[in-house]
Design a protein around this motif. Structure first.
Motif, short mmCIF file in Angstrom:
data_model
loop_
_atom_site.label_atom_id
_atom_site.label_comp_id
_atom_site.label_asym_id
_atom_site.label_seq_id
_atom_site.Cartn_x
_atom_site.Cartn_y
_atom_site.Cartn_z
N ALA A 166 0.83 -1.20 0.00
CA ALA A 166 0.00 0.00 0.00
C ALA A 166 0.87 1.25 0.00
N ALA A 167 1.95 1.23 0.76
CA ALA A 167 2.86 2.38 0.79
C ALA A 167 3.51 2.59 -0.58
N LEU A 168 3.87 1.52 -1.25
CA LEU A 168 4.45 1.63 -2.60
C LEU A 168 3.45 2.23 -3.59
N ARG A 169 2.19 1.82 -3.47
CA ARG A 169 1.16 2.36 -4.37
C ARG A 169 0.96 3.85 -4.16
N ASP A 170 1.19 4.31 -2.94
CA ASP A 170 0.97 5.73 -2.62
C ASP A 170 2.15 6.62 -2.99
N LEU A 171 3.28 6.01 -3.32
CA LEU A 171 4.44 6.82 -3.72
C LEU A 171 4.20 7.49 -5.07
N PRO A 172 4.71 8.71 -5.23
CA PRO A 172 4.56 9.37 -6.54
C PRO A 172 5.37 8.62 -7.60
N ARG A 173 4.81 8.53 -8.77
CA ARG A 173 5.47 7.84 -9.89
C ARG A 173 6.48 8.78 -10.54
N PRO A 174 7.69 8.27 -10.83
CA PRO A 174 8.66 9.11 -11.53
C PRO A 174 8.21 9.37 -12.97
N ARG A 175 8.52 10.54 -13.47
CA ARG A 175 8.10 10.89 -14.84
C ARG A 175 9.24 10.85 -15.78
#
Length: 97
Positions: A88-97
């Motif tokens: 869940a914590a990984l899903r909440d991390l911002p995705r790099p662009r």
């Protein structure tokens, strides 16, 4: 001070045993092992929240499906819960662009 507007549904030991398909003595054993978290009513009797029915099903799947003994199930459940938290914590991390 606040008061609940709706009374929480709780299952007594016999109703919980019927809902889970477990013998009441098996439920008491799971409580003693710390695998289930009941509350006590005013008379001191065990009562279970409806969400604990799913917990019992999870315990039964681990015990029967993977042949894990009840003593080890607590460790397995803790690890599975931790994995779920990390995912869940990984899903909440911002995705790099």
């Amino acid at each position: 001070m606040s008061y609940a507007l709706v009374r929480q549904v709780r299952l007594d030991l016999d109703a919980y045993a019927r809902a889970t398909g477990l013998h009441p003595q098996a439920v008491r054993r799971l409580v003693a092992l710390g695998l289930l978290e009941p509350v006590r009513n005013a008379r001191g009797e065990l009562c279970f929240m409806p969400a604990q029915v799913a917990a019992a099903a999870r315990i039964q799947r681990l015990h029967e499906g993977l042949a894990i003994n009840y003593a080890a199930i607590g460790v397995v459940i803790d690890l599975l819960d931790r994995i779920e938290e990390l995912e869940a914590a990984l899903r909440d991390l911002p995705r790099p662009r």
